[in-house]
Design a protein around this motif. Structure first.
Motif, mmCIF file in Angstrom:
data_model
loop_
_atom_site.group_PDB
_atom_site.id
_atom_site.type_symbol
_atom_site.label_atom_id
_atom_site.label_comp_id
_atom_site.label_asym_id
_atom_site.label_seq_id
_atom_site.Cartn_x
_atom_site.Cartn_y
_atom_site.Cartn_z
ATOM 1 N N GLU A 1 2.241 4.727 -12.467
ATOM 2 C CA GLU A 1 1.703 5.557 -13.520
ATOM 3 C C GLU A 1 1.636 4.752 -14.798
ATOM 4 N N ILE A 2 0.460 4.706 -15.417
ATOM 5 C CA ILE A 2 0.384 4.123 -16.761
ATOM 6 C C ILE A 2 -0.396 5.080 -17.643
ATOM 7 N N ASP A 3 0.086 5.242 -18.861
ATOM 8 C CA ASP A 3 -0.515 6.183 -19.813
ATOM 9 C C ASP A 3 -0.756 7.541 -19.145
ATOM 10 N N LYS A 4 0.222 7.984 -18.369
ATOM 11 C CA LYS A 4 0.144 9.277 -17.683
ATOM 12 C C LYS A 4 -0.959 9.341 -16.623
ATOM 13 N N LYS A 5 -1.511 8.173 -16.281
ATOM 14 C CA LYS A 5 -2.536 8.160 -15.242
ATOM 15 C C LYS A 5 -1.983 7.479 -13.999
ATOM 16 N N LYS A 6 -2.302 8.079 -12.846
ATOM 17 C CA LYS A 6 -1.763 7.563 -11.592
ATOM 18 C C LYS A 6 -2.721 6.590 -10.917
ATOM 19 N N ILE A 7 -2.144 5.623 -10.211
ATOM 20 C CA ILE A 7 -2.917 4.772 -9.307
ATOM 21 C C ILE A 7 -2.147 4.730 -7.991
ATOM 22 N N VAL A 8 -2.853 4.892 -6.894
ATOM 23 C CA VAL A 8 -2.210 4.835 -5.584
ATOM 24 C C VAL A 8 -2.556 3.511 -4.910
ATOM 25 N N PHE A 9 -1.537 2.767 -4.520
ATOM 26 C CA PHE A 9 -1.754 1.503 -3.820
ATOM 27 C C PHE A 9 -1.388 1.655 -2.352
ATOM 28 N N LEU A 10 -2.271 1.196 -1.476
ATOM 29 C CA LEU A 10 -1.947 1.177 -0.060
ATOM 30 C C LEU A 10 -1.323 -0.172 0.275
ATOM 31 N N ASP A 11 -0.219 -0.135 1.018
ATOM 32 C CA ASP A 11 0.462 -1.381 1.376
ATOM 33 C C ASP A 11 -0.233 -2.122 2.503
ATOM 34 N N THR A 12 -0.926 -1.362 3.340
ATOM 35 C CA THR A 12 -1.621 -1.992 4.458
ATOM 36 C C THR A 12 -2.551 -3.056 3.912
ATOM 37 N N PRO A 13 -2.488 -4.255 4.475
ATOM 38 C CA PRO A 13 -3.419 -5.269 3.985
ATOM 39 C C PRO A 13 -4.841 -4.721 4.061
ATOM 40 N N GLY A 14 -5.566 -4.944 3.000
ATOM 41 C CA GLY A 14 -6.916 -4.414 2.900
ATOM 42 C C GLY A 14 -7.769 -4.665 4.132
ATOM 43 N N HIS A 15 -7.668 -5.863 4.695
ATOM 44 C CA HIS A 15 -8.515 -6.213 5.837
ATOM 45 C C HIS A 15 -8.309 -5.243 6.987
ATOM 46 N N GLU A 16 -7.027 -5.042 7.324
ATOM 47 C CA GLU A 16 -6.705 -4.138 8.430
ATOM 48 C C GLU A 16 -7.167 -2.732 8.115
ATOM 49 N N ALA A 17 -6.832 -2.305 6.904
ATOM 50 C CA ALA A 17 -7.213 -0.952 6.510
ATOM 51 C C ALA A 17 -8.717 -0.776 6.651
ATOM 52 N N PHE A 18 -9.458 -1.764 6.165
ATOM 53 C CA PHE A 18 -10.909 -1.642 6.205
ATOM 54 C C PHE A 18 -11.437 -1.607 7.623
ATOM 55 N N THR A 19 -10.914 -2.497 8.480
ATOM 56 C CA THR A 19 -11.458 -2.536 9.842
ATOM 57 C C THR A 19 -11.060 -1.300 10.626
ATOM 58 N N ALA A 20 -9.787 -0.930 10.567
ATOM 59 C CA ALA A 20 -9.328 0.224 11.343
ATOM 60 C C ALA A 20 -9.987 1.513 10.864
ATOM 61 N N MET A 21 -10.018 1.669 9.552
ATOM 62 C CA MET A 21 -10.521 2.924 9.004
ATOM 63 C C MET A 21 -12.037 3.007 9.112
ATOM 64 N N ARG A 22 -12.688 1.897 8.844
ATOM 65 C CA ARG A 22 -14.140 1.952 8.856
ATOM 66 C C ARG A 22 -14.684 2.128 10.257
ATOM 67 N N ALA A 23 -13.931 1.636 11.235
ATOM 68 C CA ALA A 23 -14.338 1.831 12.621
ATOM 69 C C ALA A 23 -14.414 3.322 12.926
ATOM 70 N N ARG A 24 -13.642 4.121 12.205
ATOM 71 C CA ARG A 24 -13.647 5.565 12.411
ATOM 72 C C ARG A 24 -14.466 6.275 11.345
ATOM 73 N N GLY A 25 -15.144 5.495 10.547
ATOM 74 C CA GLY A 25 -15.998 6.100 9.532
ATOM 75 C C GLY A 25 -15.234 6.693 8.370
ATOM 76 N N ALA A 26 -13.966 6.341 8.264
ATOM 77 C CA ALA A 26 -13.171 6.886 7.163
ATOM 78 C C ALA A 26 -13.222 5.937 5.985
ATOM 79 N N LYS A 27 -13.427 6.505 4.830
ATOM 80 C CA LYS A 27 -13.367 5.674 3.633
ATOM 81 C C LYS A 27 -12.057 5.991 2.932
ATOM 82 N N VAL A 28 -11.176 4.999 2.873
ATOM 83 C CA VAL A 28 -9.867 5.265 2.283
ATOM 84 C C VAL A 28 -9.713 4.753 0.869
ATOM 85 N N THR A 29 -10.347 3.611 0.587
ATOM 86 C CA THR A 29 -10.114 3.011 -0.723
ATOM 87 C C THR A 29 -11.256 3.245 -1.688
#
Ligand code: GDP
Ligand code: MG
Length: 370
Positions: free
Chosen positions: A123-151
């Motif tokens: 949280e900065i200046d009362k604004k939230k940011i969510v970080f995914l720990d999964t390395p982006g590459h994996e997240a992108f390949t696994a999620m996009r294969a299912r048509g999910a947009k996570v980031t």
């Protein structure tokens, strides 16, 4: 072939045929109410309503088990950005996430030992940011294969002493394909051999033109190791998030995506879910991929029990009957029975498809013998 009459299609979507015809015209397709359209066109329209459709075995268009109603603009509220960190091995992805967590832990949790759930919030200046720990590459390949947009935003880490490397290019391509805005973190600027200008030049060679070179890509020099300029990076994330006008409807049934899942000895199946729309509550009945359950407990990234999870919140849930897969969609439904019915149907469909596939194989084998 894979065709459906406009009127039948409209019926299945429970929409006015005229509305469908208008949408078709917008897509450049002239079709009357009794004419046929192909699966591709039907799918495009269904997606606009956020309805999933599938080809049937005999290639007819059919709606799937759950209708996901589209939100009205008036119900949408802004939501925090969901960010992944990508980049070449050893360029400092893990270190950067650690540095971000360190600089921006809230006082409440300072000193507390938190259990990793695969995502973290700052949280900065009362604004939230969510970080995914999964390395982006994996997240992108696994999620996009299912048509999910996570980031919503990708942070591309490039070590200033190493420059653009194969996985850097891969990351650029992933982000481009997913149409996710990229912020470059030029890392390791503390190192004697650091050459941020060379990094910018190399990025330009790959179509990523930094602002100071007349492009639109924001680059922030940082040192994850020394915690230098991390604040600036976070501010840039918020800036880009603001431009993206990220929105969700907190007052609807939850829609989410599984980030990771496992079987815990004591707690049974546990899944880290990113809530993308709506609000998930303890006690909600959910369908998650090919499993269902009722949310028994939710733990946030600070290891605290929570009873409510709003859009852009990552929580670990328990109460599912089986371990789902990363990339599976979570949908809150009216009751346990509905959830079980939907899953039973899904499993039946898979079994039927498998049976058909095996029959086809044995027939093919037979033909070969003859
Ligand atoms: P990852 O593979 O991208 O997750 O990279 P890591 O975060 O594991 O970092 C790889 C190595 O680079 C580790 O030895 C880190 O300590 C080091 N490292 C990461 N960031 C920096 C930095 O800003 N400066 C320096 N000097 N070293 C860094
Ligand atoms: Mg790492």
């Amino acid at each position: 072939g894979e065709q459906i009459i406009v009127k039948d299609f409209a019926d299945k979507l429970r929409k006015n045929p005229n509305e469908i015809i208008m949408k078709l015209i917008q897509m450049g397709i002239m079709a009357a109410i009794n004419q046929e359209i192909d699966f591709e066109a039907a799918n495009k329209i269904a997606l606009e309503y956020e309805i999933e459709i599938h080809k049937k075995e005999e290639e007819r268009v059919e709606e799937v088990d759950v209708y996901i109603a589209k939100d009205e603009a008036k119900d949408l509220r802004s939501r925090p950005p969901v960010v992944t960190v990508m980049g070449h091995v050893d360029h400092g992805k893990t270190s950067l996430l650690d540095a971000i967590r360190k600089t921006k832990v809230t006082e409440r949790e300072a000193g507390g030992i938190t259990q990793h759930i695969g995502a973290s919030e700052v949280e900065i200046d009362k604004k939230k940011i969510v970080f995914l720990d999964t390395p982006g590459h994996e997240a992108f390949t696994a999620m996009r294969a299912r048509g999910a947009k996570v980031t919503d935003i990708a942070i591309l880490v490039v070590a200033a002493d190493d420059g653009v490397m194969p996985q850097t290019i891969e990351a650029i391509n992933h982000a481009k394909a997913a149409k996710v805005p990229v912020i470059v973190a030029i890392n390791k600027i503390d190192k004697p051999g650091a050459n941020p200008d060379r990094v910018k030049q190399e990025l330009a060679d790959h179509g990523m033109i930094i602002e100071e070179y007349g492009g639109e890509v924001i680059a922030v020099p940082v040192s994850a190791l020394k915690g230098e300029n991390i604040d600036n990076l976070l501010e840039m994330i918020l800036l880009v998030a603001e431009m993206e006008e990220l929105k969700a409807n907190p007052n609807r049934e939850a829609i989410g995506v599984v980030i990771e899942a496992k079987l815990d000895k004591g707690r049974g199946p546990v899944a880290t879910v990113l809530i993308q729309n709506g609000t998930l509550r303890v006690g909600d009945s959910v369908v998650v991929g090919n499993t269902s359950g009722r949310v028994r407990a939710m733990i946030n990234d600070k290891s605290r029990n929570v009873s409510v999870a709003k859009p852009s919140t990552a929580i670990e849930i328990t109460g599912l009957s089986e371990v789902p897969d990363a990339g599976d969609q979570l949908l809150a439904v009216d009751d346990d029975r509905t959830a079980r019915d939907i899953v039973a149907n899904r499993i039946n469909r898979i079994k039927e498809a498998q049976l058909k596939a095996s029959q086809k194989i044995s027939l093919d084998a037979l033909y070969q013998q003859m």
